[in-house]
Every structure is written in structure tokens, then in C-alpha cells.
Design a protein around this motif. Structure first.
Motif, mmCIF file in Angstrom:
data_model
loop_
_atom_site.group_PDB
_atom_site.id
_atom_site.type_symbol
_atom_site.label_atom_id
_atom_site.label_comp_id
_atom_site.label_asym_id
_atom_site.label_seq_id
_atom_site.Cartn_x
_atom_site.Cartn_y
_atom_site.Cartn_z
ATOM 1 N N GLN A 71 0.808 -1.226 0.000
ATOM 2 C CA GLN A 71 0.000 0.000 0.000
ATOM 3 C C GLN A 71 0.840 1.274 0.000
ATOM 4 O O GLN A 71 0.326 2.354 -0.249
ATOM 5 C CB GLN A 71 -0.909 0.020 1.244
ATOM 6 C CG GLN A 71 -1.814 -1.191 1.379
ATOM 7 C CD GLN A 71 -2.801 -1.312 0.242
ATOM 8 O OE1 GLN A 71 -3.331 -0.312 -0.241
ATOM 9 N NE2 GLN A 71 -3.056 -2.539 -0.215
ATOM 10 N N THR A 83 3.178 2.713 -1.870
ATOM 11 C CA THR A 83 3.388 3.558 -3.049
ATOM 12 C C THR A 83 2.184 4.448 -3.335
ATOM 13 O O THR A 83 2.303 5.416 -4.085
ATOM 14 C CB THR A 83 3.673 2.686 -4.290
ATOM 15 O OG1 THR A 83 2.655 1.683 -4.412
ATOM 16 C CG2 THR A 83 5.026 2.016 -4.180
ATOM 17 N N ARG A 84 1.055 4.126 -2.741
ATOM 18 C CA ARG A 84 -0.132 4.955 -2.931
ATOM 19 C C ARG A 84 -0.047 6.253 -2.146
ATOM 20 O O ARG A 84 -0.733 7.237 -2.456
ATOM 21 C CB ARG A 84 -1.389 4.182 -2.507
ATOM 22 C CG ARG A 84 -1.668 2.945 -3.341
ATOM 23 C CD ARG A 84 -2.767 2.095 -2.730
ATOM 24 N NE ARG A 84 -3.993 2.852 -2.518
ATOM 25 C CZ ARG A 84 -5.068 2.368 -1.887
ATOM 26 N NH1 ARG A 84 -5.042 1.130 -1.391
ATOM 27 N NH2 ARG A 84 -6.142 3.120 -1.731
ATOM 28 N N PHE A 85 0.813 6.274 -1.123
ATOM 29 C CA PHE A 85 0.883 7.427 -0.234
ATOM 30 C C PHE A 85 2.264 8.098 -0.203
ATOM 31 O O PHE A 85 2.362 9.268 0.175
ATOM 32 C CB PHE A 85 0.516 7.012 1.201
ATOM 33 C CG PHE A 85 -0.777 6.252 1.294
ATOM 34 C CD1 PHE A 85 -1.986 6.914 1.207
ATOM 35 C CD2 PHE A 85 -0.791 4.870 1.457
ATOM 36 C CE1 PHE A 85 -3.188 6.217 1.290
ATOM 37 C CE2 PHE A 85 -1.984 4.169 1.543
ATOM 38 C CZ PHE A 85 -3.193 4.850 1.453
#
Length: 236
Positions: free
Chosen positions: A173, A175-177
Motif C-alpha cells: 500500500q 506507493t499509494r501514499f
């Protein structure tokens, strides 16, 4: 499977330990020389990792703040108690033998760039090649450590799988943030901070000094927090 690399790494450590048990009867002088060789090699690796830092002030602050937090939590003692518990369960003779092997091997296998980078690659790309390479290296190191530190080395597979597995799951998760530039800076400073700890492990194996390396482990998390703070300050 996101956790495949971490699981393979744990299996390699167990296999290396079992093979090392077969070689445990080598002369004591040879064991000491091999242990000193490992200590010197770890120190060189630690220096190489430490030089990855782009801002050594972050490394210093991470180690200092991490040491305070680690001493307050007393991580080293908790590691030792876990090793003592394993020793009692195994009914091993020679108090402290399993504990020392467990603590030392756990730190050697967990604190390092390949553990972080490999787990991130497993989670982000589903690519386990780095952890497969680390598994081969850890397997051979486990053989050598077991000949000198005993069966306790095998139990280090537990924190290795949990640590790398947690990073891999988080990375699915992340790389989404987190922007790539920030992620790369975090990895660099985590690697450099871990490198100093690796040097500490090397000094311990050489018998030069007794450093509570486990109590420095929070420094890796502190390094991430400091990089984020610096990154946000620069943006503002």
C-alpha cells in the motif's frame, strides 16, 4: 504471494542451522577464528551501509533518540528473555547459549539493507529476487554462526519472517501514499542507521566491547520519521 520471499528466508536460516549443527565439532580455536572473521566482515559491511547516508545528522539523531527509546523499552532484555524461554522449552544445557545465538543471529539477519529493500520489492513489485539472494547468504551465515553459537540461531527465523513479512505487507500500500523520492531517502537513511548497528554487532563478535545493539533498533524507525520531517520542511 507477497510473503514468499520472507518465508523462504526463514526456511534457509533453519536449514543452515541444521547443517551447522553437523559441523559443530570443529576445534574451538577454529570457531573463534571464524567468529572473528565474521565480525570483521560485518564491520566492513556496516561501513559500506553507513556511507549510503545523504544526511549523516539524521543518522546520529536516529541512533541517539533510538538508543533512549530502546533503553526505556529495554529491547535487548526482552530479546534475551525470549531466548531464555526458548532455552527452557528446549531443555538445553548451558544457560544463555540459545539466548545468545538467538539474539545475535536475529540482529545480523534483521538489521540490513537487503532485509528492507527485499521486503519492499516483494510488496511493491511482487519480486522476491533480493530476498532469495539474502536467503542464500543467510543460510551460509547460519551455518557458520551455529558452529559457534549453537542451535539458538535457528529461532532467529521467527523475527526475520515477521519483520520482513510486515514490511512486505505494508509495502503493498505504501506507493499509494509515499512519493518515490521520499521512499528512496527513507531507505538510504534506514540503511545507513542500520549500518552503524551492524558495526556494533561486529564489535560484539570480536569481543572488543559489549554494545546493546537491540536497544538501538528504534533508531531505524526514527530515521524514517526524521526524513519525513525534513522532506516536509523543505516543501514548505
Amino acid at each position: 504471494m507477497v510473503l514468499l520471499g520472507a518465508i523462504v528466508n526463514g526456511i534457509a536460516i533453519i536449514a543452515g542451522t541444521l547443517l551447522g549443527k553437523l559441523l559443530e565439532r570443529i576445534p574451538e580455536s577454529m570457531k573463534n577464528t571464524v567468529m572473528h572473521a565474521i565480525g570483521l566482515a560485518l564491520m566492513l559491511l556496516g561501513v559500506q551501509m553507513g556511507l549510503k547516508s545523504g544526511n549523516f545528522l539524521i543518522v546520529i539523531l536516529s541512533l541517539v533518540i533510538g538508543a533512549v527509546a530502546g533503553e526505556w523499552i529495554n529491547i535487548e532484555d526482552k530479546f534475551s528473555r525470549a531466548g531464555d524461554w526458548l532455552e527452557r522449552r528446549a531443555g538445553a544445557g548451558g544457560r544463555g547459549r540459545i539466548s545468545v545465538g538467538f539474539v545475535t543471529a536475529s540482529l545480523v539477519f534483521v538489521v540490513g539493507a537487503m532485509a528492507i529493500l527485499g521486503a519492499l520489492d516483494s510488496g511493491i513489485k511482487g519480486n522476491h529476487e533480493i530476498l532469495y539472494a539474502k536467503s542464500i547468504m543467510d543460510g551460509f551465515i547460519a551455518i557458520i554462526l551455529t558452529t559457534t553459537l549453537g542451535i539458538g540461531v535457528m529461532f532467529s527465523a521467527i523475527p526475520v519472517v515477521l519483520y520482513q513479512g510486515a514490511i512486505a505487507l505494508l509495502a503493498t500500500q505504501i506507493t499509494r501514499f509515499v512519493p518515490d523520492a521520499l521512499l528512496n531517502d527513507c531507505i538510504a537513511e534506514m540503511t545507513a542507521t542500520g549500518g552503524v548497528m551492524i558495526i556494533g554487532i561486529g564489535l560484539n563478535l570480536l569481543g572488543i566491547i559489549k554494545i546493546k545493539v537491540a536497544n538501538l533498533l528504534p533508531g531505524i524507525l526514527v530515521a524514517v520519521l526524521l526524513v519525513v520531517l525534513v522532506h516536509n520542511f523543505q516543501l514548505n
